[in-house]
Scaffold this motif. Structure first.
Motif, PDB file in Angstrom:
ATOM      1  N   LEU A  21       0.853  -1.181   0.000  1.00  0.00           N
ATOM      2  CA  LEU A  21       0.000   0.000   0.000  1.00  0.00           C
ATOM      3  C   LEU A  21       0.894   1.238   0.000  1.00  0.00           C
ATOM      4  N   VAL A  22       0.723   2.086  -1.002  1.00  0.00           N
ATOM      5  CA  VAL A  22       1.518   3.304  -1.126  1.00  0.00           C
ATOM      6  C   VAL A  22       0.618   4.499  -0.825  1.00  0.00           C
ATOM      7  N   ALA A  23       0.938   5.239   0.230  1.00  0.00           N
ATOM      8  CA  ALA A  23       0.171   6.429   0.589  1.00  0.00           C
ATOM      9  C   ALA A  23       0.570   7.559  -0.355  1.00  0.00           C
ATOM     10  N   ILE A  24      -0.356   7.963  -1.212  1.00  0.00           N
ATOM     11  CA  ILE A  24      -0.068   8.951  -2.240  1.00  0.00           C
ATOM     12  C   ILE A  24      -0.558  10.329  -1.818  1.00  0.00           C
ATOM     13  N   GLN A  25       0.383  11.253  -1.712  1.00  0.00           N
ATOM     14  CA  GLN A  25       0.048  12.662  -1.545  1.00  0.00           C
ATOM     15  C   GLN A  25       0.500  13.371  -2.811  1.00  0.00           C
ATOM     16  N   LEU A  26      -0.375  14.143  -3.405  1.00  0.00           N
ATOM     17  CA  LEU A  26      -0.081  14.766  -4.689  1.00  0.00           C
ATOM     18  C   LEU A  26       0.727  16.041  -4.465  1.00  0.00           C
ATOM     19  N   ASP A  27       2.013  15.849  -4.102  1.00  0.00           N
ATOM     20  CA  ASP A  27       2.881  16.981  -3.805  1.00  0.00           C
ATOM     21  C   ASP A  27       4.229  16.793  -4.471  1.00  0.00           C
ATOM     22  N   ASP A  28       5.209  17.612  -4.095  1.00  0.00           N
ATOM     23  CA  ASP A  28       6.504  17.582  -4.770  1.00  0.00           C
ATOM     24  C   ASP A  28       7.359  16.370  -4.405  1.00  0.00           C
ATOM     25  N   ARG A  29       6.911  15.539  -3.463  1.00  0.00           N
ATOM     26  CA  ARG A  29       7.663  14.331  -3.107  1.00  0.00           C
ATOM     27  C   ARG A  29       7.139  13.094  -3.823  1.00  0.00           C
ATOM     28  N   LEU A  30       6.144  13.281  -4.668  1.00  0.00           N
ATOM     29  CA  LEU A  30       5.482  12.151  -5.308  1.00  0.00           C
ATOM     30  C   LEU A  30       6.456  11.288  -6.098  1.00  0.00           C
ATOM     31  N   ALA A  31       7.331  11.900  -6.888  1.00  0.00           N
ATOM     32  CA  ALA A  31       8.250  11.138  -7.733  1.00  0.00           C
ATOM     33  C   ALA A  31       9.163  10.240  -6.899  1.00  0.00           C
TER      34      ALA A  31
END
Length: 324
Positions: A20-30
């Motif tokens: 499970l990958v907790a995705i936050q749509l920010d500049d650390r996404l990559a």
């Protein structure tokens, strides 16, 4: 959107199911996606990308709108969920074609609770989350969110702070596991061997720290079995620890060696967190794994207990196995 009910994981030993990958749509996404791909490719596990829309944040609703008509508020919430779902689909399509499987899910609610519940219902083997120093849990997947998730989740949590990365390694992965001989540490050891055995020529350092310093219970009592500590006591404690490390590793050590890997057992004396960090630096560890008890969040801790706020600040991926 909610995941369907699935198998209930066993704490610390769940080595099947998706990541499970907790995705936050920010500049650390990559960076988070890079680490997720690495873990999935090394373990052969499918990925489950999860984004949580928290209705109590300002992430998608302005204050004026929140105070407006309820039908408008609900419409905007629904659009926020739809927009997040579309973005997750685009992210999924951009990932490596070598991945076994990628599924996406958008949840609504409290970030920590939603992630923990989804991990349990989906039978996730572990959770990957980014941690940001100074970020509030209400606006980003910040440091406090990662700490809260460790306390609530029933599966291991891999934490990647701003200074850490986890590149894909088809061979030569370096893992350090801290073992205090507790039940939860057994789960950490299971995870460490599973990760090391998933690639060729991995290096696993199996560490036990015997604390005789000011934070240890022996320092509080000032004695061992009613008498002062002696140099022989320290030598015998180290020999006993080395024997226990060998017993707990068991046949998995030989299996690792058969795959061209290396296994090191180390029993040392000192402050627990300091010795773990020193060992991780010396071995240039990619991942540090340890078991976590509920009381570990305290700043002042004793023998065998790791202050994870200190550990999560390390410039490497840290995996914490819960005690639930």
């Amino acid at each position: 959107m909610r995941a369907k009910e699935g198998p209930r994981p066993t704490p610390g030993t769940q080595l099947s199911g998706p990541i499970l990958v907790a995705i936050q749509l920010d500049d650390r996404l990559a960076e988070i996606l890079k680490a997720a791909e690495a873990l999935a490719l090394m373990s052969g596990a499918p990925l489950r990308l999860v984004h949580v829309c928290d209705p109590w944040t300002k992430s998608f609703l302005a204050t004026a709108v929140e105070q407006g008509p309820m039908d408008l508020v609900e419409a905007l919430k629904l659009e926020a969920v739809r927009s997040a779902a579309r973005r997750l689909e685009r992210i999924s399509a951009s990932l490596s074609s070598e991945l076994k499987e990628v599924e996406t899910e958008v949840l609504e609610g409290d970030v920590t609770r939603s992630l923990a519940q989804d991990a349990e219902s989906s039978g996730a083997r572990f959770i990957l989350i980014g941690a940001r120093r100074g970020g509030g849990a209400q606006t980003t997947l910040g440091f406090s969110t990662a700490v809260s998730l460790i306390m609530e989740a029933r599966v291991p949590v891999f934490v990647l702070n701003e200074a850490a990365s986890l590149p894909y390694r088809s061979k030569g992965l370096r893992v350090v596991v801290a073992d205090d001989f507790s039940e939860v540490a057994s789960g950490a050891l299971d995870l460490a061997f599973a990760l090391a055995l998933s690639v060729r020529e991995a290096e696993l350092t199996h560490l036990h720290v015997e604390s005789f310093g000011e934070t240890g219970p022996r320092a509080r009592s000032g004695a061992r079995n009613g008498r002062p500590l002696t140099p022989d006591d320290i030598v015998r404690a180290g020999e006993s620890a080395e024997a226990q490390l060998a017993e707990r590793a068991g046949s998995r050590r030989r299996e690792l060696l058969s795959k061209g890997g290396r296994y090191h057992a180390e029993a040392v004396c000192g402050r627990v967190a300091d010795e773990i960090e020193r060992t991780a630096c010396a071995s240039r560890a990619d991942v540090v794994i340890f078991g976590q008890h509920r009381v570990f969040h305290r700043e002042t801790v004793h023998v065998g207990q790791v202050p994870f706020k200190t550990m999560l600040s390390q410039p490497r991926c840290v995996a914490v196995v819960p005690c639930h």
